[in-house]
Write a protein that holds these residues in place. Structure first.
Motif, short mmCIF file in Angstrom:
data_model
loop_
_atom_site.label_atom_id
_atom_site.label_comp_id
_atom_site.label_asym_id
_atom_site.label_seq_id
_atom_site.Cartn_x
_atom_site.Cartn_y
_atom_site.Cartn_z
N LEU A 4 75.48 54.48 17.52
CA LEU A 4 74.80 53.95 16.34
C LEU A 4 73.67 53.00 16.75
O LEU A 4 72.56 53.06 16.24
CB LEU A 4 75.80 53.24 15.43
CG LEU A 4 76.87 54.12 14.78
CD1 LEU A 4 77.80 53.28 13.94
CD2 LEU A 4 76.24 55.20 13.92
N VAL A 5 73.99 52.11 17.69
CA VAL A 5 72.97 51.16 18.16
C VAL A 5 71.82 51.91 18.84
O VAL A 5 70.65 51.62 18.61
CB VAL A 5 73.60 50.13 19.11
CG1 VAL A 5 72.52 49.26 19.75
CG2 VAL A 5 74.59 49.25 18.36
N GLY A 6 72.20 52.89 19.68
CA GLY A 6 71.16 53.66 20.38
C GLY A 6 70.29 54.46 19.43
O GLY A 6 69.12 54.73 19.71
N THR A 7 70.86 54.86 18.28
CA THR A 7 70.09 55.62 17.31
C THR A 7 69.18 54.72 16.48
O THR A 7 68.03 55.06 16.20
CB THR A 7 71.03 56.40 16.39
OG1 THR A 7 71.89 57.22 17.19
CG2 THR A 7 70.25 57.29 15.42
N LEU A 8 69.71 53.56 16.07
CA LEU A 8 68.96 52.70 15.16
C LEU A 8 67.98 51.79 15.88
O LEU A 8 66.97 51.40 15.31
CB LEU A 8 69.94 51.84 14.34
CG LEU A 8 70.78 52.61 13.33
CD1 LEU A 8 71.71 51.66 12.60
CD2 LEU A 8 69.90 53.32 12.32
N ALA A 275 66.07 54.73 7.45
CA ALA A 275 67.05 54.05 8.30
C ALA A 275 68.47 54.33 7.80
O ALA A 275 69.39 54.59 8.59
CB ALA A 275 66.78 52.55 8.32
N LEU A 276 68.66 54.27 6.47
CA LEU A 276 69.99 54.55 5.93
C LEU A 276 70.39 55.99 6.19
O LEU A 276 71.56 56.28 6.54
CB LEU A 276 70.00 54.26 4.42
CG LEU A 276 69.85 52.79 4.03
CD1 LEU A 276 69.79 52.64 2.52
CD2 LEU A 276 71.01 51.96 4.59
N SER A 277 69.43 56.91 6.04
CA SER A 277 69.74 58.32 6.32
C SER A 277 70.08 58.50 7.80
O SER A 277 71.02 59.22 8.14
CB SER A 277 68.53 59.19 5.94
OG SER A 277 68.20 59.03 4.59
N THR A 278 69.30 57.84 8.66
CA THR A 278 69.58 57.92 10.10
C THR A 278 70.94 57.33 10.42
O THR A 278 71.71 57.87 11.22
CB THR A 278 68.48 57.20 10.89
OG1 THR A 278 67.21 57.74 10.53
CG2 THR A 278 68.70 57.35 12.38
N LEU A 279 71.24 56.18 9.78
CA LEU A 279 72.54 55.55 10.00
C LEU A 279 73.67 56.46 9.54
O LEU A 279 74.69 56.61 10.23
CB LEU A 279 72.59 54.21 9.25
CG LEU A 279 73.90 53.44 9.34
CD1 LEU A 279 74.18 53.05 10.79
CD2 LEU A 279 73.86 52.19 8.47
#
Length: 560
Positions: A4-8, A275-279
């Motif tokens: 999650l951290v690496g994605t956001l 960002a919410l969609s990515t999360l």
């Protein structure tokens, strides 16, 4: 969590960088657009005022019209007066036709019963220029506005101009002009900005300010009234853009922050949505990966637990290549552990056998010693001194060779044991050879492996001596920190091939001479390694000399 951290994190960094860049770009674009639109509106208003100025000069300064107005005011004949009036009305209509920005036009004579002398449109009753809001003084004329039109049936907001007309006599006469009824609405068109904008128009003396559209806080109005101010500032939630006209008035555009930042806010909301969609996607992906990994990990954990319960059971694979690779190695480890367990069991069994053999090896010498002691006492009782001496020497030799003392002894102890052994052999061979020991007193305390000299002198007796032979043991200090041990005989000697065979130590342990010599070489290599030197010198019918050079050590230097 790492996923999650690496994605956001990249999205956050890109968002911050792009936000700062886009904010600067959009703020500059919006601000530049508002300033350009405001300047365009001001130029149109300036042009409208210039048109009023030009038209008023035609009506007030043109000699023909002014002369006709003077004639009209001084003429007494009604017919002649009507002709002049018709001519003036034609000129008024002509000027209005050629200038579409001009609306109501009238000649005003204050103080008369009917102050409106000539007009192209009907005017309101009670027409009073003094009640109009002052705007500025420009090119010798007075300007008013914005205010409601003086047209009788109109309700539009207009700008107006009053210029004095100098006629003959003492008559006070003015020309009054208004802008076109739709001009102000065209100038301040909200659609020109693409957003809600409020306009404030400040007169020449900063005494009057007119909010053209909408309502604004008093602080914003007062800030717009200020005689000086930056072209752009932010105040009380509004962006203020100022334009100062060369004609003396100011035009101010006020935009709410929320409206000004609407495009930025729209972009920001899109980024938040992204960002919410990515999360959400990263969370779903992380859950799938966790689910995919957690099951195989549980199987690996179960296999570890099962190993304690049943080490022979095969592992169950997970159909995931990485985990199956670990489990395959784990299976190999289980096989190796099982082999080690079997090996330990075998070793324990052999250890028990060795313990029994060790016990037997200790019992047999003990029995032999007791028997020899019995023989020794019988010889003494029967006064058999030779047998007593022989048995005594044998007991000493067996005690040294088969006893439980340390494997490390001193050279002095080794020499004493060798003397006993050689004396026993001389008795056996009826003193057919001589034995001599020469030892340096300074090296007698040097520690050496036990049973080092006896195999060498034994080889000299059995394989090197003839009748009346001689065996010498010579021990001396050699150089600094070393000792040399030599065993020399006067036997038949040996050839170079035999010497090489002995020094090679390959396969000679089972044949005669090689048994003792192989033991000596192995002891030297074990305890000294490369620090020792072993040499054999021999010649036919001259004898053999075995020389050993070893470092001087104490018993504490050995790991016994």
């Amino acid at each position: 969590m790492y996923l999650l951290v690496g994605t956001l994190l990249p999205l956050l960094i890109v968002g911050i960088v792009s936000y700062t860049s886009i904010y600067s770009i959009l703020s500059g674009k919006i601000g530049s657009g508002i300033s350009a639109s405001l300047q365009q509106e001001a130029l149109v208003l300036e042009n409208a005022i210039d048109n009023l100025d030009f038209a008023s000069k035609q009506f007030a300064l043109d000699g023909q019209i002014v002369e006709e107005m003077s004639s009209f005011l001084e003429e007494k004949q009604i017919y002649r007066k009507s002709q002049i009036m018709s001519s003036i009305n034609q000129k008024i209509n002509l000027v209005n036709f050629t200038n579409p920005y001009i609306g109501l036009t009238a000649y005003i004579m204050p103080g008369s019963a009917d102050p409106v002398l000539f007009t192209n449109m009907s005017t309101r009753r009670g027409f009073d220029i003094g009640s109009l809001p002052s705007f500025m003084r420009y090119n010798g004329a007075d300007y008013y506005g914005p205010h409601g039109t003086m047209y009788a049936v109109g309700d539009n907001v207009v700008f107006s101009e009053r210029r004095i007309v100098r006629v003959n006599g003492r008559h006070e006469l003015y020309i009054y002009l208004e802008t076109n009824y739709s001009l102000l609405r065209k100038i301040f068109n909200p659609q020109a900005y693409g957003m809600q904008v409020n306009h404030l128009l400040v007169n020449q003396n900063n005494t009057d300010i007119h909010v053209i559209d909408g309502e604004l806080p008093a602080s914003v109005v007062e800030a717009a009234r200020a005689s000086k101010g930056p072209a752009h500032e932010v105040l009380d939630g509004y962006h203020l853009f100022r334009y100062g006209s060369p004609q003396g008035w100011k035009l101010v555009a006020a935009v709410k922050k929320s409206v000004f930042n609407s495009e930025i806010s729209s972009w920001f909301y899109k980024m938040v949505l992204l960002a919410l969609s990515t999360l959400l996607f990263a969370g779903l992906l992380a859950w799938l990966i966790w689910k995919r990994i957690y099951g195989p990990l549980r199987k690996v954990n179960l296999e570890i637990i099962r190993m304690a319960e049943n080490v022979t059971a095969p592992v169950a694979f997970t159909n995931v290549a990485e985990f199956d690779f670990v489990l395959m190695n784990f299976q190999q480890m289980k096989d190796q552990v099982n082999e080690l367990i079997l090996a330990v069991a075998r070793n324990e069994k052999q250890k028990s056998q060795f313990e029994i053999e060790k016990l037997l090896s200790q019992i047999n010498p003990h029995f032999l010693h007791n028997t020899l002691n019995t023989v020794q006492w019988l010889a003494r009782l029967n006064d058999q001194k030779e047998i007593d001496k022989l048995v005594t020497l044998l007991v000493k030799v067996l005690h040294y060779n088969l006893g439980k003392q340390s494997l490390i002894v001193t050279i002095g102890e080794e020499i004493e044991a060798t003397r006993n052994y050689m004396e026993l052999q001389r008795i056996r061979y009826d003193y057919e050879f001589e034995f001599n020991v020469q030892a340096d007193e300074t090296v007698l305390d040097t520690a050496v492996p036990r049973f080092l000299l006896q195999p060498l002198v034994e080889n000299s007796i059995y394989h090197g001596l003839s009748d009346n032979g001689r065996v010498d043991v010579i021990i001396t200090a050699h150089g600094s920190g070393e000792v040399q041990l030599c065993v020399r005989d006067t036997g038949t000697g040996m050839d170079e091939a035999r010497i090489a065979e002995l020094l090679a130590d390959d396969g000679v342990a089972g044949r005669g001479l090689g048994i003792g010599f192989s033991y000596v070489m192995r002891m030297l290599r074990t305890y000294y390694g490369e620090q020792m030197t072993l040499q054999i010198h021999s010649a036919a019918n001259e004898g053999t000399t075995v020389s050993i050079i070893i470092p001087i050590k104490g018993k504490e230097d050995f790991d016994d």
